[in-house]
Design an enzyme around this catalytic site. Structure first.
Site, PDB file in Angstrom:
ATOM      1  N   HIS A  64      39.366  16.651 -40.500  1.00 29.99           N
ATOM      2  CA  HIS A  64      39.245  15.970 -39.216  1.00 29.99           C
ATOM      3  C   HIS A  64      38.283  14.791 -39.314  1.00 29.99           C
ATOM      4  O   HIS A  64      37.103  14.953 -39.612  1.00 29.99           O
ATOM      5  CB  HIS A  64      38.733  16.974 -38.175  1.00 29.99           C
ATOM      6  CG  HIS A  64      38.784  16.471 -36.776  1.00 29.99           C
ATOM      7  ND1 HIS A  64      37.817  16.771 -35.847  1.00 29.99           N
ATOM      8  CD2 HIS A  64      39.693  15.697 -36.127  1.00 29.99           C
ATOM      9  CE1 HIS A  64      38.111  16.218 -34.695  1.00 29.99           C
ATOM     10  NE2 HIS A  64      39.255  15.560 -34.843  1.00 29.99           N
ATOM     11  N   ASP A  93      41.397   8.040 -36.681  1.00 29.27           N
ATOM     12  CA  ASP A  93      41.654   7.462 -35.361  1.00 29.27           C
ATOM     13  C   ASP A  93      41.674   5.946 -35.488  1.00 29.27           C
ATOM     14  O   ASP A  93      40.838   5.363 -36.191  1.00 29.27           O
ATOM     15  CB  ASP A  93      40.544   7.864 -34.381  1.00 29.27           C
ATOM     16  CG  ASP A  93      40.330   9.365 -34.329  1.00 29.27           C
ATOM     17  OD1 ASP A  93      41.102  10.038 -33.656  1.00 29.27           O
ATOM     18  OD2 ASP A  93      39.374   9.852 -34.973  1.00 29.27           O
ATOM     19  N   HIS A 106      36.752   6.618 -33.837  1.00 27.40           N
ATOM     20  CA  HIS A 106      37.184   7.598 -32.845  1.00 27.40           C
ATOM     21  C   HIS A 106      36.965   7.112 -31.421  1.00 27.40           C
ATOM     22  O   HIS A 106      37.863   7.150 -30.586  1.00 27.40           O
ATOM     23  CB  HIS A 106      36.453   8.928 -33.042  1.00 27.40           C
ATOM     24  CG  HIS A 106      36.796   9.957 -32.011  1.00 27.40           C
ATOM     25  ND1 HIS A 106      36.104  10.076 -30.809  1.00 27.40           N
ATOM     26  CD2 HIS A 106      37.769  10.900 -31.970  1.00 27.40           C
ATOM     27  CE1 HIS A 106      36.638  11.049 -30.106  1.00 27.40           C
ATOM     28  NE2 HIS A 106      37.649  11.556 -30.770  1.00 27.40           N
ATOM     29  N   GLU A 174      45.998   9.032 -35.946  1.00 30.05           N
ATOM     30  CA  GLU A 174      46.058   9.116 -34.490  1.00 30.05           C
ATOM     31  C   GLU A 174      45.913   7.738 -33.869  1.00 30.05           C
ATOM     32  O   GLU A 174      44.933   7.025 -34.127  1.00 30.05           O
ATOM     33  CB  GLU A 174      44.969  10.031 -33.929  1.00 30.05           C
ATOM     34  CG  GLU A 174      45.036  10.114 -32.402  1.00 30.05           C
ATOM     35  CD  GLU A 174      43.974  10.999 -31.775  1.00 30.05           C
ATOM     36  OE1 GLU A 174      43.807  10.921 -30.541  1.00 30.05           O
ATOM     37  OE2 GLU A 174      43.319  11.760 -32.509  1.00 30.05           O
TER      38      GLU A 174
END
Length: 302
Positions: A64, A93, A106, A174
């Site tokens: 992550h 991200d 992020h 993402e």
């Protein structure tokens, strides 16, 4: 702490596809400990630790924001920390700068994970979209995590992809808050194509694009149907069949996973003809392998 290399051959039904191949994983000897109650910590287990016992498969782990327990999140140091721990997939991200560059970050603001407030004291709230890529490149994105990471920079998406290619890692990308960045789906796909990430090998084994924005996931699928996609969150069962037309994964918070919902997801096949998969996030460092496996998910983003 002793380290050793384990070679594992078995089918892996997970983020890298239903393929049989050999994985080489380097890991700490403590991660090999396995008592009768299987209280192995997911945080210390690499994503390649699919099974250490015959006939048993463990959840696939995607790092992550890179190995963000060991290095500052979403940096190249976090990519390398994941690689050194045998994690063959990372999650990141993507946001867009004022001058239209895609960077890996992020938050939609810079001040939590960089020294933007010190370098640009009069530009609060330090939104990513208010700064050029050159300005963001000046920021220290590592000192907040630890002195030894001082000077670590916010990578561009191009920087990040180059490092993943060097390490032969896969990417769960993402699109973060895409409503802030109109057209970011097409832009991300263009950049992926320019950097060789939309060839057959990457599409089959090394790339998934996900978002909380369902219409954005649908747009990615429409623009490039070959790309595997994932929807973040836990949609109600009534929407799953519709989402399975353009999403290969449904990726909820672990606390929201239930057996009835999981069975409903797995009964459906995605746009590439394989059963929908579940990669849960928000697992926590204390989760046991047994507890995660019992939820019926293919893997975790941790």
């Amino acid at each position: 702490m002793l380290r050793r290399t384990v070679r594992i051959r078995q089918p892996l039904r997970g983020a890298s596809g239903a393929l049989a191949f050999v994985i080489t994983a380097t890991m700490a000897s403590s991660a090999l400990a396995s008592g009768p109650d299987e209280r192995q910590q997911l945080a210390t287990r690499g994503g390649t630790l699919v099974s250490l016992r015959v006939g048993q498969r463990e959840p696939f782990v995607i790092a992550h924001r890179g190995a963000s327990r060991y290095a500052p999140e979403n940096t190249l140091a976090a990519v390398d920390a994941a690689h050194s721990r045998g994690l063959v997939w990372v999650e990141n991200d993507v946001q867009r700068t004022k001058d239209g560059r895609l960077i890996v970050m992020h938050d939609d603001t810079l001040n939590r994970t960089t020294d933007a407030a010190r370098v640009f004291p009069h530009r609060a709230p330090w939104r990513v979209r208010d700064f050029t890529a050159a300005e963001i490149a000046r920021l220290d994105a590592g000192s907040w995590f630890g002195k030894r990471f001082a000077g670590e920079r916010v990578p561009t998406l191009a920087d990040y992809l180059h490092r993943l290619d060097r390490n032969q890692q896969g990417l769960l990308l993402e699109l973060k808050q895409p409503e802030l960045y109109p057209g970011v789906e097409a832009q991300a796909l263009r950049e992926l194509r320019e950097l060789g990430w939309l060839d057959r090998a990457h599409l089959r084994n090394r790339l998934v694009i996900q978002s909380f924005c369902v219409r954005c996931v649908k747009r990615v699928h429409k623009l490039m149907p070959q790309v595997r996609t994932g929807i973040l969150g836990r949609p109600p069962i009534s929407r799953l069949r519709r989402y399975a037309r353009f999403a290969d994964q449904i990726n909820p918070r672990m606390s929201e996973v239930g057996s009835r919902w999981t069975r409903a997801v797995h009964r459906l096949s995605g746009p590439h003809g394989r059963p929908l998969e579940i990669y849960a996030w928000g697992v926590g460092a204390e989760a046991s392998v047994r507890a995660v496996r019992a939820q019926g998910v293919e893997g975790v983003i941790d």
